[in-house]
Design a protein around this motif. Structure first.
Motif, PDB file in Angstrom:
ATOM      1  N   ARG A  66       0.876  -1.173   0.000  1.00 22.41           N
ATOM      2  CA  ARG A  66       0.000   0.000   0.000  1.00 22.41           C
ATOM      3  C   ARG A  66       0.907   1.215   0.000  1.00 22.41           C
ATOM      4  N   THR A  67       0.537   2.274  -0.695  1.00 21.02           N
ATOM      5  CA  THR A  67       1.326   3.505  -0.679  1.00 21.02           C
ATOM      6  C   THR A  67       0.421   4.704  -0.418  1.00 21.02           C
ATOM      7  N   SER A  68       0.990   5.707   0.223  1.00 15.86           N
ATOM      8  CA  SER A  68       0.304   6.973   0.481  1.00 15.86           C
ATOM      9  C   SER A  68       1.344   8.079   0.517  1.00 15.86           C
ATOM     10  N   ASP A  69       0.969   9.248   0.031  1.00 19.25           N
ATOM     11  CA  ASP A  69       1.820  10.420   0.154  1.00 19.25           C
ATOM     12  C   ASP A  69       1.596  11.015   1.535  1.00 19.25           C
ATOM     13  N   THR A  99       6.653   9.634   0.232  1.00 22.85           N
ATOM     14  CA  THR A  99       5.700   8.573  -0.059  1.00 22.85           C
ATOM     15  C   THR A  99       6.018   7.439   0.889  1.00 22.85           C
ATOM     16  N   LEU A 100       4.993   6.923   1.568  1.00 26.62           N
ATOM     17  CA  LEU A 100       5.129   5.799   2.486  1.00 26.62           C
ATOM     18  C   LEU A 100       4.631   4.549   1.779  1.00 26.62           C
ATOM     19  N   ASP A 122       8.295  11.189  -5.512  1.00 26.22           N
ATOM     20  CA  ASP A 122       8.717  11.052  -6.911  1.00 26.22           C
ATOM     21  C   ASP A 122      10.200  10.735  -7.096  1.00 26.22           C
ATOM     22  N   ALA A 123      10.892  10.319  -6.028  1.00 22.55           N
ATOM     23  CA  ALA A 123      12.297   9.909  -6.155  1.00 22.55           C
ATOM     24  C   ALA A 123      12.362   8.414  -6.482  1.00 22.55           C
ATOM     25  N   ASP A 124      13.556   7.911  -6.732  1.00 20.72           N
ATOM     26  CA  ASP A 124      13.735   6.500  -7.048  1.00 20.72           C
ATOM     27  C   ASP A 124      14.108   5.662  -5.830  1.00 20.72           C
ATOM     28  N   GLU A 125      14.845   6.233  -4.881  1.00 20.51           N
ATOM     29  CA  GLU A 125      15.375   5.486  -3.747  1.00 20.51           C
ATOM     30  C   GLU A 125      14.347   5.331  -2.640  1.00 20.51           C
ATOM     31  N   TRP A 126      14.243   4.119  -2.110  1.00 19.80           N
ATOM     32  CA  TRP A 126      13.392   3.831  -0.959  1.00 19.80           C
ATOM     33  C   TRP A 126      14.284   3.582   0.242  1.00 19.80           C
ATOM     34  N   TYR A 127      13.842   4.027   1.433  1.00 20.74           N
ATOM     35  CA  TYR A 127      14.594   3.844   2.664  1.00 20.74           C
ATOM     36  C   TYR A 127      13.718   3.110   3.679  1.00 20.74           C
ATOM     37  N   ALA A 128      14.316   2.135   4.370  1.00 24.01           N
ATOM     38  CA  ALA A 128      13.592   1.395   5.404  1.00 24.01           C
ATOM     39  C   ALA A 128      13.394   2.298   6.622  1.00 24.01           C
TER      40      ALA A 128
END
Length: 158
Positions: free
Chosen positions: A80-83, A104-105, A122-128
């Motif tokens: 699931r994603t949300s801004d 974005t979560l 709108d970035a490419d990198e995701w962080y835990a």
């Protein structure tokens, strides 16, 4: 209001009062007498705290992710994603430290685990998200977990 001497049995001085410590707080919170959780993974000076078991929430405050943060969700995984807009303290991540602003979560479920990740919008990198990996027995609860995570992390008013 003045101070007065307090004596114990037989007129001997009573032991001095002491300042409550983490053991007292843990005992008050959980009814136990041993040490308990005292942090949420960080201290006021920014140094990492010792890992803390947050048993009532079913998670550890300093859980280490087992999958790379930038990895895409596994095939068949649910997400699931949300801004959101992070509040003044931002969101603590394992890879980048604190991230702030418009994010974005993403709440992922795979192999009995839920993992929270954030990215700058709108970035490419995701962080835990630090401490954001927990077991989840029923994948049907993913919506509820995501809703709670959004409610905790989205602070557009500060």
């Amino acid at each position: 209001m003045g101070e007065q001497a307090v004596t114990g049995a037989g007129g001997t001085p009573a032991p001095p009062e002491r300042t409550p410590d983490a053991t007292d707080a843990a005992a008050a919170a959980g009814g136990g007498t041993g040490p308990g959780p005292t942090s949420a993974g960080m201290t006021a000076d920014g140094t990492p705290a010792a890992p803390a078991d947050v048993s009532g929430a079913g998670m550890s405050a300093d859980a280490t992710p087992t999958a790379p943060a930038a990895a895409p969700p596994a095939p068949g995984a649910q997400e699931r994603t949300s801004d959101i807009t992070a509040g003044p303290g931002g969101v603590m991540t394992d890879e980048a430290g604190v991230v702030t602003g418009d994010l974005t979560l993403r709440t992922e479920y795979a192999d009995g685990q839920v993992t929270l990740r954030v990215q700058y919008k709108d970035a490419d990198e995701w962080y835990a998200v630090t401490g954001g990996r927990v077991p989840l027995a029923d994948p049907a609860a993913l919506d509820a977990v995501h809703t709670v995570a959004v409610a905790l992390l989205n602070r557009p008013e500060g």
